[in-house]
Design a protein around this motif. Structure first.
Motif, short mmCIF file in Angstrom:
data_model
loop_
_atom_site.label_atom_id
_atom_site.label_comp_id
_atom_site.label_asym_id
_atom_site.label_seq_id
_atom_site.Cartn_x
_atom_site.Cartn_y
_atom_site.Cartn_z
N ILE A 1 -8.16 -32.45 -3.66
CA ILE A 1 -9.14 -32.51 -2.56
C ILE A 1 -10.49 -32.96 -3.14
O ILE A 1 -10.87 -32.52 -4.23
CB ILE A 1 -9.28 -31.12 -1.88
CG1 ILE A 1 -7.90 -30.60 -1.47
CG2 ILE A 1 -10.20 -31.21 -0.66
CD1 ILE A 1 -7.88 -29.18 -0.96
N ASP A 2 -11.17 -33.88 -2.43
CA ASP A 2 -12.42 -34.42 -2.98
C ASP A 2 -13.56 -33.40 -2.98
O ASP A 2 -14.40 -33.40 -3.87
CB ASP A 2 -12.84 -35.71 -2.27
CG ASP A 2 -12.67 -35.65 -0.77
OD1 ASP A 2 -11.97 -34.74 -0.32
OD2 ASP A 2 -13.20 -36.51 -0.06
N THR A 3 -13.63 -32.54 -1.94
CA THR A 3 -14.68 -31.53 -1.93
C THR A 3 -14.04 -30.16 -1.68
O THR A 3 -13.46 -29.94 -0.61
CB THR A 3 -15.70 -31.78 -0.80
OG1 THR A 3 -14.97 -32.17 0.36
CG2 THR A 3 -16.70 -32.85 -1.15
N SER B 1 -13.33 -33.74 4.29
CA SER B 1 -12.73 -34.57 3.24
C SER B 1 -12.75 -36.04 3.66
O SER B 1 -12.41 -36.38 4.78
CB SER B 1 -11.30 -34.12 2.99
OG SER B 1 -10.67 -35.05 2.15
N SER C 1 -10.61 -33.65 7.89
CA SER C 1 -10.99 -35.01 7.54
C SER C 1 -12.32 -35.34 8.23
O SER C 1 -12.52 -34.99 9.40
CB SER C 1 -9.90 -35.97 7.99
OG SER C 1 -10.42 -37.26 8.06
#
Lengths: 213, 396
Positions: free
Chosen positions: B130-132, B203, B151
């Motif tokens: 996961i990006d954050t 995300s 998202s």
């Protein structure tokens, strides 16, 4: 200031060539305030001696000391300081800026460390008969005139020693006399020493010592 | 009066070779302009595309599913453990992990703030995909509130399409976290278990509604029973999502790749590469110009060699001469560098005002790093010049 020569001799000379010399291979001390006359025929190393003393060449054996400092240890910066403040020279080959005017040639030396104001240039030029040449380009001057320019240039700075390498070779007797008078007058103001090299004895120089190379 | 360049100027042949001097000035100015503009554009690209790059630490993250066609619609499109292991084994794949999905019915209601009810799906994935990942994206049994990451596209869709149509309030990325949603989870027998949910993050990388893996594993076990189901979506971590070897493998396996999210990152990467190339070219031009100028200086000193030698013989210090001759070019260098700096500032203003229609996220003025590079270039030019002159004069 004092300059000592400690058994110096040109490295390209054989010992037998200079056995009779009063300078080569001997210890000689030059003191501030005295007038010295070095007399020698052609090829005996007069110009070499002047260049050795001025630090332009190092192809000699023995040592030259400026106030007990061996000049072989000097770098260009240190030489520039000595030449600016203590030692002046008239080269046999004059070494002028040929593309510049007479005045520019003289000013560039005077401005380095002014001992005289700029009017003195005209005054000296008048004294030696080249006042009308001041604005002329140096390469239009005769050898005699160039020699007088070189002499005036050497007198525009402070000095303790004045090295003269056949300074009158292109001058007639009258002009030599005038130039010698000016040189002696300027040296006297500074209580400086004159070391004059020539082929024969110059009568106008009141030399305390005469050395034969 | 102190000695200056003016005193020695007549003794130097500075007036010669005007062409090579002006060519080197122009070359230097062009090189500096290229370099400064490239740096400014690099900063601009970073600012403009800042929040839109899901590429992280040099990796692309792509979602892989099995391709559904008219012919295979009835088949199972989930991934077996063997298929996941095969994916992981690929040279071009650095890591792969399945997206776990809910096996029970979920409904979301907005309560009094957002009066709506919708069927929902939940998924979970390893946190490092996961990006954050906010610190509160955790769940343990007994915890009432379930943290959710959605998202960012969903929020945009909600704000631009759903909310205006249903007369619901719109939310910013920050204010969405204050909204409490109710998750109604149904068992096969029809009983309900309700949780409060809070959106803790958005995300850019994963198009889904993500909950902590611990929660989904627990809920699947509790509400849907122990029967194992295979995941239908896999996330791949790869150095290059456009690697032909990877794409050919996925195509051969009949897998569908969703690369939309990586395209933006790719565009940014390409733009940055072009701008970096331009910077490199600028540096090359600067080096060439400085070389040309050094030839000019060498020629000037060579032509004035006799005069410079005589000046040193007469008592001029080589150190002073080096400093004075070199210092003569300092204002020239300053002007040569200042002009491109001013031009860069003008270009930036034009770019911001006209090309980008005065966007707030793009500054009107040049970035401080551009000015710093200009100062460094000036220091470098002056130093190189001084050292060169000094070296040449000491050689006399």
């Amino acid at each position: 200031m004092q300059i000592s020569l400690q058994q110096i001799a040109p490295s390209f000379f054989n010992k037998e060539n200079y056995s009779g010399s009063e300078v080569w291979g001997k210890t000689v001390v030059f003191n501030k305030g005295e007038n010295l006359h070095v007399v020698a025929p052609s090829g005996s190393g007069k110009t070499s001696l002047t260049h050795f003393l001025y630090g332009l060449r190092t192809d000699y054996t023995g040592d030259i000391l400026y106030n007990n400092e061996n000049i072989k240890t000097f770098d260009k910066e240190k030489f520039s300081l000595w030449r600016k403040q203590h030692i002046s020279i008239v080269f046999q080959d004059m070494r002028l800026f040929t593309e510049q005017t007479v005045l520019q040639n003289l000013e560039i030396k005077r401005q380095l460390l002014p001992y005289h104001d700029e009017n003195k240039i005209t005054c000296m030029a008048r004294q030696l008969g080249i006042e009308n040449k001041l604005t002329k380009c140096c390469n239009t001057c005769s050898y005699g005139e160039q020699q007088r320019i070189a002499i005036i240039r050497s007198l525009l700075q402070p000095f303790d020693f004045l090295l003269l390498d056949e300074p009158f070779s292109h001058l007639d007797d009258v002009n030599t006399k005038k130039a010698m008078a000016l040189i002696e007058e300027e040296a006297a103001i500074r209580n400086a020493a004159i070391i004059l090299n020539d082929l024969r004895k110059i009568d106008h120089l009141k030399a305390e010592r005469i050395l034969y190379l | 009066m102190a000695l200056s360049y003016k005193n020695i100027a007549p003794f130097l042949s500075a007036g010669q070779n005007r062409l090579s001097r002006w060519l080197s000035y122009t070359g230097l100015a062009v090189g500096v302009l290229l370099l400064l503009c490239s740096i400014q554009m690099y900063v601009n690209i970073n600012k403009l595309l800042k929040d839109k790059n899901p590429r992280k630490d040099g990796y692309d993250y792509i979602s892989v599913t099995k391709l559904i066609t008219n012919d295979n619609m009835a088949e199972d499109h989930s991934f077996t453990d063997a298929e996941i292991a095969e994916l992981k084994k690929q040279k071009t794949v650095d890591d792969a992990t399945p997206l776990l999905a809910n096996k029970f019915l979920v409904k979301a209601t907005g309560g009094s703030t957002i009066p709506f009810t919708t069927d929902l799906f939940l998924e979970s994935i390893e946190n490092n995909f996961i990006d954050t990942v906010p610190a509160d994206f955790k769940w343990q049994e007994g915890q009432d509130i379930v943290p959710v990451i959605i998202s960012s596209d969903y929020l945009e869709l909600y704000n631009t399409v759903f909310a205006p149509g249903k007369d619901l309030p719109q939310f910013s990325a920050k204010s969405i976290s204050s909204v409490r949603i109710q998750l109604e989870c149904y068992t096969a027998a029809g009983t309900t278990k309700t949780f409060k949910a809070s959106v803790v993050g958005l995300s850019d990388r994963i198009n889904s509604v993500l909950v902590p893996t611990a929660f989904l594993q627990w809920a699947n076990g509790q509400l849907a029973g122990p029967a194992k189901t295979n995941p239908s979506r896999i996330f791949i971590k790869t150095k290059d999502a456009n690697n032909p070897e990877l794409l050919s493998f996925l195509e051969q396996k009949n897998y569908h790749v969703n690369k939309d999210k990586t395209k933006f990152g790719r565009v940014k990467q390409i733009l940055q590469a072009i701008v970096s190339g331009l910077s490199g070219f600028g540096i090359l031009v600067i080096i060439l110009a400085m070389l040309l100028f050094s030839f000019y200086l060498q020629l000037m000193i060579e032509r004035s060699k006799d005069n410079l030698q005589l000046l040193i013989t007469l008592g001029y210090s080589p150190g002073w001469l080096s400093k004075t001759v070199a210092a003569k070019w300092t204002p020239v260098y300053a002007i040569i560098i200042l002009i491109p700096l001013l031009l860069t500032a003008i270009f930036q203003w034009i770019f911001q005002q006209f090309a980008m229609n005065g966007r707030d996220d793009l500054p009107v003025y040049i970035h401080w790093s551009v000015a710093l590079i200009a100062v460094l270039l000036l220091v470098l030019s002056v130093t190189v010049n001084y050292r060169l002159v000094k070296k040449l004069l000491h050689k006399l």
